[in-house]
Design an enzyme around this catalytic site. Sequence first.
Site, PDB file in Angstrom:
ATOM      1  N   THR A  39     -38.184 -44.544 -12.777  1.00 55.80           N
ATOM      2  CA  THR A  39     -38.044 -45.379 -13.508  1.00 55.80           C
ATOM      3  C   THR A  39     -39.000 -46.527 -13.500  1.00 55.80           C
ATOM      4  O   THR A  39     -39.649 -47.186 -14.219  1.00 55.80           O
ATOM      5  CB  THR A  39     -36.575 -46.053 -13.486  1.00 55.80           C
ATOM      6  OG1 THR A  39     -35.790 -45.038 -14.111  1.00 55.80           O
ATOM      7  CG2 THR A  39     -36.553 -47.281 -14.504  1.00 55.80           C
ATOM      8  N   HIS A  42     -42.214 -45.753 -14.925  1.00 55.91           N
ATOM      9  CA  HIS A  42     -42.285 -45.812 -16.350  1.00 55.91           C
ATOM     10  C   HIS A  42     -42.406 -47.469 -16.608  1.00 55.91           C
ATOM     11  O   HIS A  42     -43.147 -47.705 -17.628  1.00 55.91           O
ATOM     12  CB  HIS A  42     -40.801 -45.343 -16.798  1.00 55.91           C
ATOM     13  CG  HIS A  42     -40.754 -44.169 -16.968  1.00 55.91           C
ATOM     14  ND1 HIS A  42     -41.690 -43.168 -17.457  1.00 55.91           N
ATOM     15  CD2 HIS A  42     -39.594 -43.307 -16.573  1.00 55.91           C
ATOM     16  CE1 HIS A  42     -41.069 -41.969 -17.425  1.00 55.91           C
ATOM     17  NE2 HIS A  42     -40.102 -41.961 -16.936  1.00 55.91           N
TER      18      HIS A  42
END
Length: 343
Positions: A39, A42
């Site tokens: 995450t 990202h």
Amino acid sequence: MKALQFTGNKTFDLQDVDLQPVAPGEVRLKVAYCGVCGTDVHIYHGAMAQRLTLPQVIGHEVSAEIDVVGEGVSGWQVGDRVTVRPLKPGQAMAVDNGVRHIGQNLKFIGIDTPGGMQQYWNVPANTLHRLPDNLPLTIGAMVEPLAVACHDVRLGEVKAGENVVIIGGGPIGMLIALVARQKGANVLISEVNEARLQLAESMGLATVNPKDTDLVAHVENFTKGAMADVVFEVSGVQAGVTTMTQLPRVRGRIVMVAIHAEPKAVDLFRFFWRELKLIGARVYEPEDFEEAIALAASEASTPGTLPLGALITQISPLADAKSVFETIDNNPAGMKYLLQCDL
């Protein structure tokens, strides 16, 4: 103190900032290590920008010691070794069905609010889980992703003797494999990266490269014709989604672990034909953290039980975060990267 501020456009700025006052119900942590999650990568690439307030500290896979205990906090004291379950459920809604860890008003600490890539971090005391004294703080930073795997395996209802196939041998896929094996399952990892396959094999896990081998035929041979009881889709790509329905036995289970941001084509006929079950699995609940800590501690006392240290690719100082994220982009074989925050 030092705090790593993400400023957007793949840029970090290590700044000197003031310590934040500790509010009632909070503790201040002295952060030891913070893992880099998919995450976080990202976010680094520009995703989830609408959830951030730049500049912002990110990160949520943390091991730490308590530095200050806030007003109204009981059961914790300065020096306690902890990890953080980075969820703030918010106000309960009827649609939540009582399942608060994925409720409609959930805030994820480290995304929606400041995270752990800093020397000191204020968090709600109710997010803490105690780390045993025999657990190295490097491994303590692995508890959060291990809790993800524990949650996935629990929702998949994996039992001893069952045949389990994991599609995707990244950090979470590898952790799922280790937890499922600990449950007594027969585990097979499907992965296209040869370095990751070698790592899995070094930990005694069975592997297959679907680029070189017919995966369906291999699973049939691996299971002596029974096919998979449980399939975990962790690859996040169309090929994994296409294959996942071809591997289960009649009334087998498929656990969707990967985040598929865009709709994918799914062979729904296979669900009808074999009465398959598709299970979504997202983050974790408190019991998953407690199981993850117990598993990590068992490895610390009995080496080989769950070799989490083998998954740590690199440990770097907080000041080197930019190069760490660049390395992750350029090294798809890497597994878990830790930032040391207490320098």
